[in-house]
Design an enzyme around this catalytic site. Structure first.
Site, mmCIF file in Angstrom:
data_model
loop_
_atom_site.group_PDB
_atom_site.id
_atom_site.type_symbol
_atom_site.label_atom_id
_atom_site.label_comp_id
_atom_site.label_asym_id
_atom_site.label_seq_id
_atom_site.Cartn_x
_atom_site.Cartn_y
_atom_site.Cartn_z
ATOM 1 N N CYS A 24 0.830 -1.223 0.000
ATOM 2 C CA CYS A 24 0.000 0.000 0.000
ATOM 3 C C CYS A 24 0.857 1.263 0.000
ATOM 4 C CB CYS A 24 -0.875 0.037 1.241
ATOM 5 S SG CYS A 24 -1.887 -1.392 1.453
HETATM 6 N N1 SAJ Z 1 6.532 2.113 8.600
HETATM 7 C C1 SAJ Z 1 7.540 2.965 9.014
HETATM 8 N N2 SAJ Z 1 7.264 3.896 9.966
HETATM 9 C C2 SAJ Z 1 6.015 4.014 10.511
HETATM 10 C C3 SAJ Z 1 4.996 3.148 10.066
HETATM 11 C C4 SAJ Z 1 5.280 2.206 9.114
HETATM 12 O O1 SAJ Z 1 8.664 2.877 8.555
HETATM 13 O O2 SAJ Z 1 5.823 4.858 11.378
HETATM 14 C C5 SAJ Z 1 6.821 1.127 7.559
HETATM 15 C C6 SAJ Z 1 6.520 -0.285 7.997
HETATM 16 O O3 SAJ Z 1 7.652 -0.872 8.594
HETATM 17 C C7 SAJ Z 1 6.169 -0.961 6.685
HETATM 18 C C8 SAJ Z 1 5.552 0.161 5.867
HETATM 19 O O4 SAJ Z 1 5.963 1.384 6.468
HETATM 20 O O5 SAJ Z 1 7.328 -1.417 6.023
HETATM 21 C C9 SAJ Z 1 4.037 0.117 5.829
HETATM 22 O O6 SAJ Z 1 3.614 -0.018 7.162
HETATM 23 P P1 SAJ Z 1 2.039 0.142 7.575
HETATM 24 O O7 SAJ Z 1 1.973 0.029 9.045
HETATM 25 O O8 SAJ Z 1 1.486 1.330 6.933
HETATM 26 O O9 SAJ Z 1 1.405 -1.193 7.029
HETATM 27 P P2 SAJ Z 1 0.543 -1.498 5.743
HETATM 28 O O10 SAJ Z 1 1.326 -1.404 4.511
HETATM 29 O O11 SAJ Z 1 -0.119 -2.792 6.061
HETATM 30 O O12 SAJ Z 1 -0.522 -0.339 5.729
HETATM 31 C C10 SAJ Z 1 -1.836 -0.608 6.081
HETATM 32 C C11 SAJ Z 1 -2.596 0.355 5.257
HETATM 33 N N3 SAJ Z 1 -3.956 -0.041 5.184
HETATM 34 C C12 SAJ Z 1 -4.549 0.063 3.976
HETATM 35 O O13 SAJ Z 1 -3.975 0.443 2.978
HETATM 36 C C13 SAJ Z 1 -5.949 -0.333 3.921
HETATM 37 C C14 SAJ Z 1 -2.515 1.752 5.823
HETATM 38 O O14 SAJ Z 1 -3.553 2.560 5.269
HETATM 39 C C15 SAJ Z 1 -2.680 1.786 7.303
HETATM 40 O O15 SAJ Z 1 -2.434 3.124 7.747
HETATM 41 C C16 SAJ Z 1 -1.659 0.882 7.932
HETATM 42 O O16 SAJ Z 1 -1.972 -0.450 7.473
HETATM 43 C C17 SAJ Z 1 -1.714 0.960 9.428
HETATM 44 O O17 SAJ Z 1 -2.358 1.883 9.939
HETATM 45 O O18 SAJ Z 1 -1.039 0.154 10.056
#
Ligand code: SAJ
Length: 425
Positions: A261
């Site tokens: 995403c």
């Molecule tokens: N990450 C960072 N720093 C942060 C948060 C995440 O480096 O502060 C990295 C994570 O390690 C990962 C990537 O970013 O590699 C994405 O992390 P994520 O927590 O956003 O996980 P996703 O990709 O599963 O994002 C989902 C998304 N949901 C949808 O698209 C429906 C996103 O919208 C959500 O915000 C996210 O989950 C969430 O809230 O955890």
């Protein structure tokens, strides 16, 4: 209404399968169209092809009949398209899965059915790509078929929010399409369903949500690189800022932004806005910063090894974690792949271990990894790694730790005489 309707979910992945299970739980006759025969077989045995608590608990209870045959679409009153929307190597949006799925639906759909695209797309895709496919197949939109967009909001690994309770937005081309789509989602989701004024606005909502996250991660990644030079622990500063109960949302720096995403969705907006003559300079810069974090992490490793008097090419590095985020088995866009490519360029010998992705791990256990390493590089903050007693690193003679997720105890590790570098700490 629920008992009579048949729902067909196209694409039984992280988004489609939980959705299909939920429809089954809510009394719909549910069919799943999936091109991967291995997944189809597992699902028909009530087994989840992915590590996801919600599925492992509910799939055995609320059966989904999966098939590779697109003709099952003929039975559906409601079709939910949940296929991937990746980008190619040049970060250009790849809509081929959406186009392929829409064409399959248009070949088989019964008149008067509702088709909802859940895949994340940029504003304009429903009008410029999906709608023409149905019109070309002879459907009159708003009469022979109702088209809507309800962007998926699955958050893999989340224990609180899942397909049963995450609020949604929905948009359509016409009032009737909006009404029946809203009613459908209200019948399966306990959260609020917000109707948007247009399908284009519904598409924009999801892209905005995920671009918001990407730019905020880029902000703290830039802070990390700046504060590292000022001997400021950026994680402590973010946690300090997070004591402000309003107008601040904590994000944390890391070795990279992975997943299907966050690192992908902004490119859909960047490329579509370009066609309208607008350049998203800020979004592009955020992507550039986040994409640079894997190189930065390997530079930190090189600096730390120099401090330990161990040049990169003669050292053995143990990489902890392969998946893109904690406690899931999903490797898509994981920074792991960029990092090992860089290690290979340095001719650095490495092993990798991820308890959630054993088939890609080069060793069978954490102990085996540590036995064969001089330095450790953390790529994923799995619970199993966060809980490691730092004395274990000492016991195995680890000299250097680079913590790509700032998830280990920096002070305890340094007290053991191990060189520790985090991202901005
Ligand atoms: N990450 C960072 N720093 C942060 C948060 C995440 O480096 O502060 C990295 C994570 O390690 C990962 C990537 O970013 O590699 C994405 O992390 P994520 O927590 O956003 O996980 P996703 O990709 O599963 O994002 C989902 C998304 N949901 C949808 O698209 C429906 C996103 O919208 C959500 O915000 C996210 O989950 C969430 O809230 O955890």
């Amino acid at each position: 209404m629920k008992q009579k309707k048949t729902v067909c979910v196209v694409g039984l992945g992280y988004v489609g399968l939980p959705l299909a299970v939920r429809c089954s739980e809510k009394g719909y006759k549910i069919l799943g169209l999936e091109m991967n025969q291995r997944k189809v077989d597992l699902i028909n045995q009530g087994k989840s092809p992915i590590e996801e608590k919600f599925l492992e608990e509910n799939l055995p209870k609320f059966k989904v009949k999966a098939s590779t045959d697109e003709k099952i679409i003929k039975e559906a009153d409601i079709v939910l398209i949940c296929v991937p929307t990746p980008v190619d190597k040049k970060f250009y949006p790849d809509l081929s899965p959406v186009i392929g799925a829409s064409e399959a639906v248009a070949r088989n759909l019964k008149k008067g059915a509702l088709v909802v695209l859940e895949s994340t797309v940029n504003p304009g895709v429903s009008e410029e790509v999906v709608k023409p496919i149905f019109e070309k197949a002879g459907y009159e939109i708003g009469k022979d078929v109702f088209l809507a967009h309800c962007p998926e909001r699955i958050n893999p690994g989340d224990k609180k929010w899942n397909v049963t309770n995450i609020p949604r937005v929905v948009g359509s081309f016409d009032a009737k399409g909006l009404k029946i789509a809203k009613e459908f989602y209200e019948s399966i989701v306990d959260g609020a369903i917000r109707p948007m004024k247009s399908i284009r606005e519904a598409e924009a909502v999801k892209i905005v949500e995920n671009s918001f996250r990407d730019i905020n991660i880029a902000f703290v990644n830039e802070l990390a690189r700046s504060f590292e030079k000022m001997d400021i622990d950026v994680k402590d500063v973010i946690l300090g800022a997070a004591t402000k109960p309003f107008a601040f949302m904590a994000h944390f720096p890391s070795c990279g932004v992975g997943g299907h995403c966050i690192p992908v969705d902004p490119y859909y907006l960047i490329e579509r806005a370009k066609l309208s003559g607008f350049s998203h300079d800020f979004l592009k810069l955020a992507r550039k910063i986040n994409n640079s974090m894997s190189n930065y992490t390997v530079e930190l490793l090189q600096d730390a090894l120099n401090l330990a008097g161990k040049p990169m090419k003669n050292v053995r590095v143990g990489v902890l974690g392969i998946s893109y985020k904690a406690n899931v088995d999903d490797m898509r866009e994981s920074p792991y792949f960029k990092i090992i490519k860089l290690l290979e360029e340095y001719k650095t010998k490495y092993n990798s271990f991820d308890p959630h992705v054993k088939n890609k791990s080069t060793v069978k256990s954490l102990e085996e990894l540590l036995e064969n390493s001089d330095a450790v590089l953390v790529v994923t903050d799995h619970k199993e790694f966060v809980e490691i007693n730092p004395k274990i690193f000492k016991k195995f003679g680890i000299k250097v730790i680079v913590d790509g997720k700032n998830c280990l105890d920096k002070d305890k590790i340094r007290k053991l005489g191990i060189i520790y570098k985090g991202i901005g700490r």
